[in-house]
Design a protein around this motif. Structure first.
Motif, PDB file in Angstrom:
ATOM      1  N   LYS A   1      -4.829  74.935 -17.515  1.00 47.07           N
ATOM      2  CA  LYS A   1      -5.539  73.927 -16.712  1.00 47.07           C
ATOM      3  C   LYS A   1      -4.736  73.486 -15.490  1.00 47.07           C
ATOM      4  O   LYS A   1      -5.197  72.653 -14.711  1.00 47.07           O
ATOM      5  N   SER A   2      -3.548  74.033 -15.328  1.00 42.18           N
ATOM      6  CA  SER A   2      -2.639  73.595 -14.270  1.00 42.18           C
ATOM      7  C   SER A   2      -3.128  74.016 -12.880  1.00 42.18           C
ATOM      8  O   SER A   2      -3.512  75.156 -12.657  1.00 42.18           O
TER       9      SER A   2
ATOM     10  N   ASN B   1     -12.421  73.517 -11.244  1.00 41.19           N
ATOM     11  CA  ASN B   1     -13.583  72.686 -11.623  1.00 41.19           C
ATOM     12  C   ASN B   1     -14.567  73.413 -12.536  1.00 41.19           C
ATOM     13  O   ASN B   1     -15.633  72.888 -12.835  1.00 41.19           O
ATOM     14  N   MET B   2     -14.214  74.627 -12.967  1.00 41.72           N
ATOM     15  CA  MET B   2     -15.109  75.444 -13.796  1.00 41.72           C
ATOM     16  C   MET B   2     -15.261  74.827 -15.195  1.00 41.72           C
ATOM     17  O   MET B   2     -14.272  74.619 -15.897  1.00 41.72           O
ATOM     18  N   LYS B   3     -16.505  74.495 -15.567  1.00 45.02           N
ATOM     19  CA  LYS B   3     -16.753  73.892 -16.893  1.00 45.02           C
ATOM     20  C   LYS B   3     -17.061  74.960 -17.939  1.00 45.02           C
ATOM     21  O   LYS B   3     -16.590  74.900 -19.059  1.00 45.02           O
ATOM     22  N   LYS B   4     -17.870  75.930 -17.554  1.00 49.57           N
ATOM     23  CA  LYS B   4     -18.209  77.014 -18.477  1.00 49.57           C
ATOM     24  C   LYS B   4     -17.946  78.341 -17.777  1.00 49.57           C
ATOM     25  O   LYS B   4     -18.443  78.575 -16.682  1.00 49.57           O
ATOM     26  N   TYR B   5     -17.175  79.186 -18.426  1.00 53.57           N
ATOM     27  CA  TYR B   5     -16.781  80.465 -17.818  1.00 53.57           C
ATOM     28  C   TYR B   5     -17.502  81.622 -18.489  1.00 53.57           C
ATOM     29  O   TYR B   5     -17.452  81.788 -19.702  1.00 53.57           O
ATOM     30  N   ASN B   6     -18.191  82.422 -17.659  1.00 52.00           N
ATOM     31  CA  ASN B   6     -18.875  83.621 -18.147  1.00 52.00           C
ATOM     32  C   ASN B   6     -18.494  84.808 -17.259  1.00 52.00           C
ATOM     33  O   ASN B   6     -18.939  84.880 -16.103  1.00 52.00           O
ATOM     34  N   PRO B   7     -17.645  85.707 -17.762  1.00 49.99           N
ATOM     35  CA  PRO B   7     -17.220  86.845 -16.932  1.00 49.99           C
ATOM     36  C   PRO B   7     -18.350  87.837 -16.696  1.00 49.99           C
ATOM     37  O   PRO B   7     -19.246  87.991 -17.536  1.00 49.99           O
ATOM     38  N   LEU B   8     -18.318  88.497 -15.557  1.00 55.47           N
ATOM     39  CA  LEU B   8     -19.285  89.545 -15.239  1.00 55.47           C
ATOM     40  C   LEU B   8     -18.808  90.878 -15.829  1.00 55.47           C
ATOM     41  O   LEU B   8     -17.616  91.037 -16.122  1.00 55.47           O
TER      42      LEU B   8
END
Length: 541
Positions: free
Chosen positions: A54-55, A97-104
């Motif tokens: 988170k840094s 600021n990414m809350k939910k991460y979904n890789p392509l």
């Protein structure tokens, strides 16, 4: 989290980042992770890993990494690359600021191997690469802590030269083992079991699972991934290394006093033994069992057992004993490869100016010479110099078919002192491989960990050893600028006194060796300096 004023243009925000401070902040946390792992406080180490993910500082470093490496111009399935400073800063804010991460999905491409077969590569998008780099910053200290002592591929401060030097140490003596098992893992990156990865890689499980199941796109079709950590991702080499770590300890514990040595570079490894029967019937079953647990298997075609007098080719080197004397030389394939590359380069520039040709050839020659300057290469260097000369001579004759030899020599080759055939134009001179100084490589200590504060003094001294000529110049400049005094004890530093460089951050020095990053201290004061600064980060890689 940023202290930068919102009115400052985004371009300036990226350009004004203090990279020295950023690296130092991240390294402080990484060294604390290793400290807690050594103390057995796993939960504290995991807490710091979450903090790094988170840094804001770590995010900046991860974006810088993916926008400054060799793959910075290669896009993923979204066809996006981050070129401008403005786009790089936006990427930092997006990831923070990414809350939910979904890789392509990955973009599948194929590159040719030396044997003519195709190797699949999975190319993530820039954003996915940056997120992987961010997680790698948190994973690296833990991976380094648990790594095999004689593993040398894709590890900080370790190189192919270290692996080859370890081969010399293991095989050079008269009493050294004479049989070698050359191990080749079938599709290592593509076949690691997903369940094993999820259960054993100390990383955020949800994100890891998304990477593993993201699939890949080839010819506009989506394909699922059921196993492996696809080649091409920034974090993939670290995952593969962790998967293969542990075999050395198993072999040491099971076969004590059996002359067993294990040396690995990425997924290429060798194991020494006292007889062919011993390697075939005792060592090989242990290796097969270890790999099977991870979903991997040995390639029966490429895995072989060889006597040292027959010699082996390992990492581009030929390792062989001649009448009880071990010699390590460039392999025949490596020599053919450099000759082919030089020839193709010269003939692809048939109409180019001599100056342009020299500029392109010099880095190729220098890189190959630096790779093999630690082994028995002097005769081979001269042989390649001779090959380069005759190729250039044919190139020059082709350009001027109606001119005689004397005219061609005068135009393209100059004389300086005892040298009569120098390929030179204006300020550009073609370097000679035979002038490369042969120096024995100083192997890294087996247990040296760049994230461990106990080893920081060792890495400072190692930097000075590796960059000896640069180090001596810096020492002389500092000696004068410090008025010949040691900043710690304020006493005079005599010319013949033992003195050492104190380095603030070696990782930054690799790119910009500014004088302000150094202090020249007495050897005893340097040791005291590291003992005093137990709670602050002083030197890095």
């Amino acid at each position: 989290m940023s202290n930068t004023n919102d009115t400052v243009p985004l371009t300036k925000k990226w350009e004004n980042i203090n990279w020295y401070k950023t690296q130092r902040k991240v390294r402080q946390i990484q060294t604390r992770i290793v400290k807690y792992l050594k103390q057995g406080k796993i939960w504290k180490a995991k807490k710091l890993q979450r903090l790094l993910r988170k840094s804001f500082y770590a995010t900046q470093i991860s974006v810088k990494r993916v926008t400054s490496n060799k793959g910075k111009k290669t896009s993923g399935v979204d066809n996006q690359i981050w070129k401008s400073s403005q786009r790089k800063w936006k990427a930092v804010i997006e990831i923070q600021n990414m809350k939910k991460y979904n890789p392509l999905p990955l973009k599948r491409v194929f590159i040719k191997k030396k044997n003519g077969k195709n190797r699949p590569l999975g190319i993530p998008t820039m954003k996915d690469r940056a997120v992987q780099a961010l997680h790698l910053i948190a994973l690296e200290p833990a991976a380094e802590f648990r790594a095999d002592e004689n593993s040398y591929g894709f590890r900080t401060w370790r190189s192919r030269a270290d692996a080859i030097e370890q081969c010399f140490i293991a095989l050079a003596k008269k009493v050294s083992p004479e049989w070698i098992l050359e191990g080749d893992i079938k599709g290592c990156f593509d076949n690691i079991n997903h369940n094993w990865i999820k259960n054993n890689i100390p990383i955020d499980k949800e994100t890891l699972n998304k990477w593993l199941k993201s699939g890949y796109i080839y010819k506009k079709k989506l394909f699922p991934t059921h196993s492996g950590s696809p080649q091409g991702g920034i974090i993939s080499p670290a995952i593969a290394n962790i998967a293969l770590d542990g075999l050395e300890k198993i072999l040491k514990n099971k076969f004590q006093k059996k002359k067993v040595n294990y040396i690995r570079y990425a997924d290429d490894f060798i194991i020494t033994g006292e007889s062919k029967y011993f390697l075939e019937n005792e060592i090989k079953p242990v290796v097969i069992k270890f790999l099977t647990e991870r979903g991997l298997e040995l390639s029966e075609e490429k895995t072989k057992i060889t006597h040292i007098e027959e010699g082996i080719n390992y990492l581009g080197y030929n390792i062989r004993k001649y009448k009880n004397k071990l010699l390590i030389k460039p392999s025949k394939d490596s020599i053919k490869g450099i000759k082919r590359k030089i020839k193709d380069t010269i003939w692809s520039l048939k109409q180019a100016k001599q100056e342009v040709l020299i500029k392109i050839l010099n880095p190729i020659i220098r890189e190959w010479g630096n790779q093999y300057r630690h082994v028995v290469s002097k005769v081979i260097f001269s042989e390649i110099d001779n090959y380069i000369f005759w190729t250039l001579w044919r190139w020059a004759k082709r350009r001027h078919p109606n001119k005689n030899k004397k005219w061609i020599k005068k135009k393209y080759f100059k004389s300086e002192g005892y040298r009569k055939w120098i390929f030179k134009e204006k300020e550009q001179t073609l370097i000679k491989l035979s002038e490369t100084k042969i120096e024995r490589h100083i192997k890294i200590r087996n247990k040296a960990n760049p994230f461990d504060k106990e080893h920081e003094l060792y890495f400072e001294r190692r930097w000075s050893q590796i960059h000896k000529s640069l180090s001596n110049k810096i020492k002389h400049k500092l000696w004068i600028s410090q008025d010949y005094k040691c900043p710690t004890c304020k006493e005079l530093i005599e010319y013949d006194t033992q003195k050492e460089l104190h380095i603030s951050n070696v990782m930054i020095l690799r790119k910009s060796p500014a004088l302000k990053r150094f202090k020249l201290l007495h050897k005893r004061c340097h040791e005291i300096q590291h003992n005093i600064n137990q709670d602050c980060f002083k030197c890095g890689y």
